[in-house]
Design an enzyme around this catalytic site. Sequence first.
Site, PDB file in Angstrom:
ATOM      1  N   SER A 146      10.202 -12.782 -20.618  1.00 24.11           N
ATOM      2  CA  SER A 146      10.979 -11.848 -19.635  1.00 24.11           C
ATOM      3  C   SER A 146      11.467 -12.535 -19.117  1.00 24.11           C
ATOM      4  O   SER A 146      11.639 -13.329 -18.318  1.00 24.11           O
ATOM      5  CB  SER A 146       9.250 -10.987 -18.425  1.00 24.11           C
ATOM      6  OG  SER A 146       8.955 -13.438 -17.658  1.00 24.11           O
ATOM      7  N   ASP A 147      11.656 -12.125 -17.837  1.00 25.85           N
ATOM      8  CA  ASP A 147      13.067 -12.526 -16.698  1.00 25.85           C
ATOM      9  C   ASP A 147      11.733 -13.329 -15.851  1.00 25.85           C
ATOM     10  O   ASP A 147      10.781 -12.757 -15.372  1.00 25.85           O
ATOM     11  CB  ASP A 147      13.562 -12.109 -15.786  1.00 25.85           C
ATOM     12  CG  ASP A 147      14.719 -12.650 -15.121  1.00 25.85           C
ATOM     13  OD1 ASP A 147      14.977 -13.869 -15.190  1.00 25.85           O
ATOM     14  OD2 ASP A 147      16.333 -11.448 -14.980  1.00 25.85           O
TER      15      ASP A 147
END
Length: 716
Positions: A271-272
Amino acid sequence: MPVFPASKIKDIADLDMLLGEMTLEEKAGQLNQPPNMLALEDADVKAGKIGSVICAFNAYAGNESHERVRAGQTNRLQRIACEEARLPIPILFARDVIHGHRTVAPIPLGQAASFSPELVEEAQAIAAFEATADGIKWAYTPMLDIARDPRWGRIAEGFGEDPYLASRLAEAAVRGLQGTNMADNDRMAACMKHFVGYGAAEGGRDYNTGEISEYTYRNLYLRPFHAAVKAGIATAMSAFIEVAGIPATCHKWILDDILREEWGFDGVVVSDWDGVGEIVHHGCAADHTEAASKALAAGLDIDMATFAYIKHLPELVRAGVISEELVDRAVRRVLLLKYRCGLFENPYTDETLGDKRMFLPENQNKALEFAKRTLVLLKNENETLPLTKPKKLGIFGTLGKATWEMFGTWCLDGQASEVVTISDAIKKEFGSDVEYMESPNPDDAISFARFVDAVIVVVGESPHRGGENNCVTDIGLPAGQLQLLKGLKRMGTPVIAVVVTGRPNDLSWLEANVDAILLAFHPGSMAGQAIAETLSGKNNPSGKLPVTFPRCVGQVPIYYNRKNTGRPLDPYAKGMTRYIDSLDSPLYEFGYGIGYSPINYSNAKLDGWKVSVDVKNEGKYAAEEIVQVYFRDEVASRSRPIKELVKFSRTTLKPGETKTVSFELKAEDLGYYGPQNTWVVEPGWFQVAIGANSLAPMFARFQVDASGAISESQVM
Ligand code: BGC
C-alpha cells in the site's frame, strides 16, 4: 534460535515449508511494514512482526532530506530476524530512492526530457549500486503516473504526459534497478507506483478524487505499468486515489483482475503510506479491521504504516471473516520477493561498501552527462546563447546560489554540500577573466544590469513548491521573480532566464520578452556544471519537453494527444472547440526543444513499414537531435487521439552533417484498447509524421488490412 537456518531455504519450494511452519501472527508480521527503522523494538523483530521496513522517519519524506541509513543498522536488525527469531526470515529494507541515492540524477520529469532509456537505466543502476551499499534492497520507484496537470506537484516525479515515452523509460528503470538478477549486491527490487490513476486527481490537488473511464484507464494510465510488468518489475504500490468509488488500495479489479490475472504479475503489492487506514477516510470501511480485510481480499499484500494487518488479520481469520488461504497467498508472495532478492542466501550487507560506493567520480560524470541531456532550450533569440567571450556577466535570481534545491522533490540522501551552485559553476566555466556582478537583492540586480554584457537570471521553483502535497492554483513563477525579470528587461541588457523547476510553469511573459530561456527540471547533484557548460556552449542542449507547457493555467488540462472532437479546433472559425480569451495552442508543444544549431528535416519517406527522414545539422555546434514519429488512426470504433508518439531516437550530428534516421513500425504499434478492452489494430487508414516535435505534420497515409499488412499508401 531459529528452528532451521535461513540458508536452508535454497529453493522456491522451500518457501512452502517455511510458510507451513508459520503461526498466524508470524504471517501477519510478514505483511506488516512499519516506518522508522530506528524506532523498532528488537522484541518485535524477534517475534517476527516486521516483514519489511520503510526507511523513512515520517510521512513527509518527499519534502525533506533524511538521516542516512547505515548497513550497520540494517544488519543489526537482520541478525535478530535471521538468527534470534523462531523462524529465520530476513527483513526487506525499503526506501524512497527515487532518482538517485547519494549521486542524484535529474528528477524523473527531467529524465523524460532526455528521451533516453539508456541514460535512465544507467542512472537507476547507479542509484541501486549506492543504495544497496546502505542496506536498502527495495526502491519505491519508478513513479509511472501519467500527468496532464501542472498544478499537481507530483508531476515532477513521473515521466510526463505520454504513455509511450513513459513505457520505454519504465522498462529502462526496471532494468537499471533490478539488472538481470535482483540478488546481485548492487541491484534491488523496483516498485512501480502509484497503481493506478493518481495523476488524474481533480484540480491538480494531491490525493483528490479522479474520474477515469475504463477506456482512458487502459489506453493512458495503465500502459506504462503494463510495460514495467512485462519488463519484470518485482513490486507495485497501490495509489491513494479511488477509482469509480473504490480506493485503489482495496480495488480487486485493479490489483487482482488486471494486474495479476490479465498481466500475469506475480510480485508483491504494497500500500502507499497509511493507504489501508485511508480506506476509512474514503468512507469505504468503518475501521481498520474492515479496511484490512477489504484490502487483503482485493490483493494488497503489504500494509505500509497503518499496522492494520498486524493488528487485525489474525483475529479476522480466527473469526472466519477472511480465510487463512488469503493470508497465505500474500505471505507467499512476500517470501518469494525476499527469495528473489537473495535475502535468504545472503541477508547481510557488507558494511565496508558504504563509503566506497558513494558519489564516485565516474558516477558524478555520468550524472553530469545525464543532466546535460535533460536541459531544454526553449528560446534563443539572436543566438544569445551560447555566451561566447563575455567580459562582464550578471548572475541573479533566487536559485543562482541554491544547493539542495537542485535535487528536486524526493531526495533523501543527496548531500547539499556536494552540489556546486549554478553561480559558482558559471564562474568556474567562464574563468577569472570575466567580471561578475551578483546580488541577492532584486533592486541591486536591476541597477547592476546596466553594466554587464548579459544577465543570467536563475528563476524557478524550490522543490518545496512541488512534489507530494504541494499543489498550486497558479503555475506562474513564484512571487517576485517576474518583477525581477521585468526590471532587468527594462535595462536593455540581454536577459537569459535559466528556469529550474519541477513542473511546467506559465512562461508566457518570458517567451515574449526575454532573450533566451533554458529550462532545467531539477537536474540533481551536477546541476551547476551541466548548466554552466550549456551556457558556454561546451554542451549543446538537446532535451525535449515530455509534457505540454500551457499559456496559462486556464488551459489545463492540455496535452498533445488530444481528441479531434465533433467540432475540431480551428482558431478562426466560430462554433468550434476553442477559447475566446486565449489561443488554444499551448505555449510549448510536447516534444519541443531547440539547440544551438538549426536542424533541418527533409525527405520524409514511408517505404512499407519503414519511416525515414534526413536530418541535417546546419549550424556550427555538434548536436544531438531527438527525432520523433507520430501516427494517427483516422477511423476506429472508438475515437483516437489526433496524434500519438510511436517511436523516437537520439542521433548525433556533427556540424554540417546529414543523416537519414529511420524507424521500422509494426502493425501492433498502431493498436489501442478497443471495444473488448483488448489491444486491437483495426484495419483502415493511418497517418504518419516524423519530425522534431509533436507539431510535425502528417506526411503520408497508409491502409492496414485485416491481416496487419499495408495494402496501400499515399503521400499527403
Ligand atoms: C508517497 C509514496 C512514497 C511513500 C513512502 C507516500 O506518501 O505517496 O510515493 O513511496 O509515501 O514514503
